[in-house]
Design an enzyme around this catalytic site. Structure first.
Site, PDB file in Angstrom:
ATOM      1  N   GLY A  46       0.848  -1.330   0.020  1.00  0.00           N
ATOM      2  CA  GLY A  46       0.178  -0.124  -0.099  1.00  0.00           C
ATOM      3  C   GLY A  46       0.802   1.081   0.037  1.00  0.00           C
ATOM      4  O   GLY A  46       1.873   1.249  -0.848  1.00  0.00           O
ATOM      5  N   SER A  47       0.387   2.182   0.553  1.00  0.00           N
ATOM      6  CA  SER A  47       1.036   3.618   0.805  1.00  0.00           C
ATOM      7  C   SER A  47       2.082   3.844   1.734  1.00  0.00           C
ATOM      8  O   SER A  47       2.025   2.940   2.716  1.00  0.00           O
ATOM      9  CB  SER A  47      -0.053   4.537   0.799  1.00  0.00           C
ATOM     10  OG  SER A  47      -0.317   4.624   2.004  1.00  0.00           O
ATOM     11  N   VAL A 101       0.511   4.874   5.554  1.00  0.00           N
ATOM     12  CA  VAL A 101      -0.292   3.706   6.372  1.00  0.00           C
ATOM     13  C   VAL A 101       0.808   2.855   6.787  1.00  0.00           C
ATOM     14  O   VAL A 101       0.807   2.466   7.832  1.00  0.00           O
ATOM     15  CB  VAL A 101      -1.269   3.061   5.611  1.00  0.00           C
ATOM     16  CG1 VAL A 101      -1.795   1.915   6.358  1.00  0.00           C
ATOM     17  CG2 VAL A 101      -2.396   3.960   5.091  1.00  0.00           C
ATOM     18  N   GLU A 118       5.389  -3.452   0.810  1.00  0.00           N
ATOM     19  CA  GLU A 118       5.405  -3.304  -0.717  1.00  0.00           C
ATOM     20  C   GLU A 118       4.688  -1.935  -0.868  1.00  0.00           C
ATOM     21  O   GLU A 118       3.411  -1.896  -0.921  1.00  0.00           O
ATOM     22  CB  GLU A 118       4.619  -4.324  -1.337  1.00  0.00           C
ATOM     23  CG  GLU A 118       5.290  -5.695  -0.979  1.00  0.00           C
ATOM     24  CD  GLU A 118       6.471  -6.037  -2.028  1.00  0.00           C
ATOM     25  OE1 GLU A 118       6.633  -5.586  -3.427  1.00  0.00           O
ATOM     26  OE2 GLU A 118       7.481  -6.633  -1.408  1.00  0.00           O
ATOM     27  N   CYS A 131       1.749  -0.046  -9.095  1.00  0.00           N
ATOM     28  CA  CYS A 131       2.749   0.414  -8.435  1.00  0.00           C
ATOM     29  C   CYS A 131       3.887   0.416  -9.175  1.00  0.00           C
ATOM     30  O   CYS A 131       4.923   1.205  -8.864  1.00  0.00           O
ATOM     31  CB  CYS A 131       3.128  -0.181  -7.024  1.00  0.00           C
ATOM     32  SG  CYS A 131       2.663  -2.170  -7.077  1.00  0.00           S
TER      33      CYS A 131
END
Lengths: 509, 469
Positions: free
Chosen positions: B188-189, B192, B210, B244
């Protein structure tokens, strides 16, 4: 704050300049580090004697030899470790180069511990240098003389900008942890380990944590208990018990408890004499705080061996306690001192349950002669590492990864593992712009035929290396050869009307 | 609906029972997972279309196929992976058994994102199962149809004592993270990710992150512009740029740019026709929130739109867009775009481009398009990124032999194929000694002497190959 920031900035700039990258430079630095260890052995021994009363022999034995071996291994294998590592391809990439390229991370922060101040800072440093990184080294302030000596020596041998040493205590460490590194390598206790990871979270810095725990030592009643006790005694009381992989406590059945105590007593006499305080080979506790901590663990228990202490020297005699209850304070925290509790268990199964109820330890020791039982114990427990029928030795083989699991740590090092831990394994695919026609299948607008072609091209693995295929291939080859021979024979017979064997049979009557 | 602690209790009991350890169990579960994907391909495609308007081809290629490949790979190889690895020894340990055992960690948590909701959730799960762990799976609530489908299918195929799906939004995820896991795998980001690592640090839980970043795309030197344009467009607008590893922005010279833009126009028309909104092969933006984010970027940018720029809020559609004259400080260069917008920055020298990229965070992927191998080599050697691919985009992550992961701000750890297995395993060093040679051991016992030391140095040297042995 300003000084740490400056040093980090300098190290970063030196790294970005690219001079740490060529293999020749890394080898040169490693050679220089090797020279430092060899030339300054006396000074290092003296510093350790002042810090922790380390005996003149314990120093090379416990620290210098392993550092030397690590350096030698890195020098020998560096070219191999740093080379691109090719991997398997699929049909789609059959004409491309596919490999993993190890690359340096940048600036690594190495925080050492006080119990083996040289090994625990320099062995990670060897890996950091080999991987092409810059490193800020922060030795522990509790081993003050070693810390100051390292601060004085390292710049004389290694590149001053790339590998600065920062001395200081908790506040300097906190300053460092506020800054941004590319990896943090921490050796120490779990409580501080959590704080390191939390600080690293802010910058999303990956960490390697080499922590501790209570390493259990199980002694089976049907093994060579005398030899077991000799080995345990060595491992427990070396460095006065202040080793992260020291056997913390013994688990054994009540029937051999008495024997265990006696054998340990015998061995202690052999190793340190009747009064260990006078032995030049027996160490001391690092400081007053730890001395008090360890003494308080003994409160309320009467040891069966040792128990004497001298607060002025921070001396605690090698001490053994038996029938220790599992919920005593002695069994709650890592002892990190020369107290050896014996906890009784009813059998191996009971010992396995005992171990599994607790946090995963850094090391597990099993003394047993039954191969099946050993296998069972290894399979039903988990720990950072295991040594069977000895203690601590798995640390000495650099091809074995050294690290913890769960509360005892994350990540691993020694030998190539340090290099890999402090490198980025970059996945590389080198394609060419030719053969574009093959690619057309994956572009929109899409239809079923194109989709099928792409699916086939992406299938992996390219060559099926399973056992079944191998057997099939062998059988097919044998059948093929058999058929071929049969064909040859038939042809020969068919053309063999003039063959001599027919003549002898009287065909030509 | 079980509470988090109930789910965890169940999984912990399952793990402690040892059921996940035998090879057969792991292979069976992986085979069942394969069946899950194969049997429900249609529903998966439908759910993905509902969430992202993902074209069937993209769903099959980037969600079903890649998962199936990895599952086949794991099923064929797990028996080899779990074998103890024997290692070279020194003289002092020549008679000992030294090996590394791969052991499961326990109960792991896998948090998936919304852009490839099936792949990025199942691929880590493959590694976790192969390694013998139990797993809590938390799909992204943003891709709600897939979230629902996963929650329905997983319990039907996999053992409910070992694998559980937990659903929910940001609040539920935060609550879930308070619990203790043996490994957390987060895709994710960056924002977070920081809170994930902080939550993990309380329990000293190792993590794999990741994340993303702005994946630069260098186009320099001699180049077959048509071929490059094809591959660039494919990689960029796949999943409407919401990958991504999508090339985020292009760096090239003015001359290259002038040749590239018409090539891009031709290719875009070839792929999606004159009206991309009508093409069945183009995805949509996942949510209104992200649509608004992207539209704001287009509003605020100082670059010039040369291709596309159209949008339809109701459809969450943004046309494949290309902008030129974008500077380094443009709003489009501030965050990961994650959409069908391609800025082209004009930088005359390759060295200056490399410097520009090195001023930014390390990206998840780095791309170079060039027919000159020196350009490729220079770029690779002077930059750092999770992965590197020359003359193509995204495809480097389809090879199970390559580790897929980031470095620096783009992530921590890797997976795919064997790497996933290793991520979810503990490498336990084992040394089995014998009782003999106690005399040799005597070298290390006190009372110490100079002689003992000399012998010890020799026997523990890593190179000591003694002819006697």
């Amino acid at each position: 704050d300003w000084m740490e920031r400056q040093l980090l900035q300098q190290a970063k700039e030196a790294f970005v300049s690219g001079r740490a990258r060529p293999l020749e430079f890394r080898l040169q630095q490693l050679h220089a580090l090797q020279r430092m260890i060899m030339e300054k052995e006396t000074e290092i021994s003296t510093a350790l004697k002042q810090d922790i009363s380390r005996s003149q022999y314990d120093t090379p034995l416990l620290e210098l030899i392993s550092i030397e071996n690590e350096i030698k291994l890195a020098i020998e294998k560096l070219a191999q470790w740093a080379a691109p590592r090719p991997v398997e391809k699929n049909l789609f990439t059959i004409s491309d180069e596919v490999y993993i390229q190890p690359e340096p991370l940048g600036v690594v922060l190495i925080i050492g511990a006080w119990n083996y101040p040289w090994a625990l800072t320099l062995i990670p440093l060897v890996g950091a240098i080999a991987a092409g990184n810059a490193a800020v080294v922060k030795p522990s302030e509790l081993s003050k003389c070693s810390s100051l000596l390292l601060h004085a020596l390292l710049p004389c041998y290694l590149d001053k900008d790339l590998y600065p040493v920062v001395t200081g205590g908790v506040s300097e460490t906190q300053q460092l942890l506020r800054l941004r590194f590319d990896h943090i390598f921490y050796t120490g206790g779990s409580t501080a380990g959590k704080l390191v990871m939390e600080a690293a979270a802010r910058h999303l810095t990956p960490v390697t944590l080499e922590l501790g725990g209570k390493s259990p030592c199980y002694i089976d009643k049907d093994c060579d208990v005398r030899t077991a006790c000799r080995r345990v005694t060595w491992g427990k009381f070396v460095n006065c018990g202040q080793t992260c992989i020291a056997p913390d406590y013994i688990l054994c059945e009540p029937c051999i408890q008495g024997q265990v105590v006696e054998f340990i007593r015998e061995t202690l006499l052999e190793f340190y004499g009747a009064d260990p305080k006078c032995s030049p080979d027996y160490g001391r506790i690092i400081n007053q705080e730890h001395f008090n901590r360890i003494m308080s663990l003994m409160e309320g228990y009467t040891p069966v061996v040792g128990g004497q202490s001298d607060s002025s020297q921070w001396y605690i005699a090698p001490t053994v306690l038996k029938d220790v209850p599992p919920h005593s304070r002695l069994m709650q925290e890592e002892i990190f001192g020369p107290l050896l509790p014996i906890v009784t268990v009813s059998d191996m199964e009971d010992a396995i349950n005992f171990i599994n109820e607790r946090e995963k330890p850094l090391a597990l020791y099993i003394f047993c002669s039954d191969q099946k039982a050993i296998k069972r114990m290894i399979e039903e427990t988990t720990s950072g590492g295991v040594t069977v029928n000895d203690v601590m030795m798995h640390y000495t083989v650099s091809s074995l990864p050294f690290g913890g699991v769960g509360q005892s740590g994350m990540g691993r090092y020694h030998g190539k593992h340090t290099f890999d831990q402090l490198s980025h394994q970059r996945a590389c695919l080198i394609r060419s712009l030719k053969m574009e026609r093959v690619n057309l299948a994956r572009y929109p607008p899409q239809d079923r035929r194109r989709a099928r072609r792409v699916r086939m091209a992406l299938r992996s693995p390219l060559i099926d290396t399973s056992k079944r295929t191998l057997i099939w291939a062998v059988v097919a080859t044998i059948l093929g050869i058999g058929l071929f021979i049969t064909l040859l024979v038939i042809l020969l017979i068919a053309a063999g009307l003039n063959c001599t064997c027919w003549y002898w049979r009287g065909f030509y009557n | 609906m079980d509470s988090h602690s109930q789910v965890l209790e169940r999984l912990r009991t399952g793990f402690r029972s040892g059921i996940t350890l035998p090879l057969e169990f792991r292979r069976t579960q992986l085979t069942k997972l394969l069946a899950l994907v194969k049997d429900n391909e249609e529903q998966i495609v439908k759910a993905l279309h509902q969430d992202l308007a993902k074209p069937k081809f993209e769903s099959i290629l980037s969600e079903v196929e890649i998962v199936t490949n990895d599952l086949h790979h794991a099923i064929s190889n797990v028996a080899t992976w779990i074998q103890p690895e024997y290692v070279p020894k020194n003289l002092a340990t020549k008679l000992d058994d030294c090996f590394v055992r791969r052991e499961p960690l326990g109960v792991v948590l896998i948090i998936g994102p919304w852009n490839y909701p099936l792949q990025l959730l199942i691929l880590p799960l493959v590694g976790a199962i192969a390694a013998g762990n139990c797993a809590v799976i938390k799909p992204s609530e943003v891709s709600s149809a897939t979230d629902c489908l996963v929650a329905e299918l997983i319990p039907k195929y996999l053992s409910q004592d070992c694998y559980a799906v937990v659903r929910g939004g940001a609040e539920e995820t935060k609550a879930l993270l308070q619990n203790r896991f043996d490994h957390i795998f987060y895709t994710g980001s960056q924002a977070v990710a920081r809170s994930v690592v902080q939550a993990a640090s309380v329990h000293l839980t190792p993590v794999t992150l990741e994340l993303g970043g702005k994946c630069p795309c260098f186009i320099y030197g001699r180049i077959n512009i048509q071929a490059a344009a094809h591959r660039l467009v494919w990689a960029k607008y796949f999943n409407a740029g919401q990958s991504c590893v999508a090339p985020d922005y292009v760096l090239c010279t003015k001359a290259t740019r002038d040749a590239l833009v018409p090539a891009l126009t031709t290719v875009l028309e070839e792929f999606y026709g004159k009206e991309p909104q009508k093409s069945p092969d183009l995805s949509r933006i996942v949510s209104a929130r992200h649509f608004t984010r992207l539209m704001k970027l287009l509003e605020k940018t100082k670059g010039k739109v040369v291709i596309g720029g159209q949008s339809d809020e109701h459809d969450k559609y943004i046309a494949p867009t290309v902008l030129v004259d974008v500077e380094e400080d443009d709003v489009l260069m501030g965050e990961e775009i994650f959409g069908p917008i391609l800025p082209i920055l004009t930088v005359e020298e390759l060295e200056k481009s490399i410097e520009l990229v090195n001023r930014k965070e390390k990206p998840l992927a780095l791309y170079v398009f060039s027919d000159e191998s020196s350009v490729v080599k220079t770029t690779m050697e002077n930059t750092s990124s999770g992965g590197f691919c020359s003359n193509d985009g995204i495809v480097h992550m389809t090879l199970p032999g390559l580790p897929f992961g980031g470095v620096g701000a783009s992530g921590w750890g890797s997976y795919h194929g064997r790497w996933g297995f290793e991520t979810f395993s503990h490498r336990r060093a084992c040394m089995l000694r014998g009782w003999a040679l106690e005399r040799l051991n005597g070298l290390r016992y006190p009372p110490y002497s100079d002689d003992k030391l000399k012998w010890l140095r020799w026997t523990t040297s890593a190179n000591s190959t003694c002819s006697l042995m």
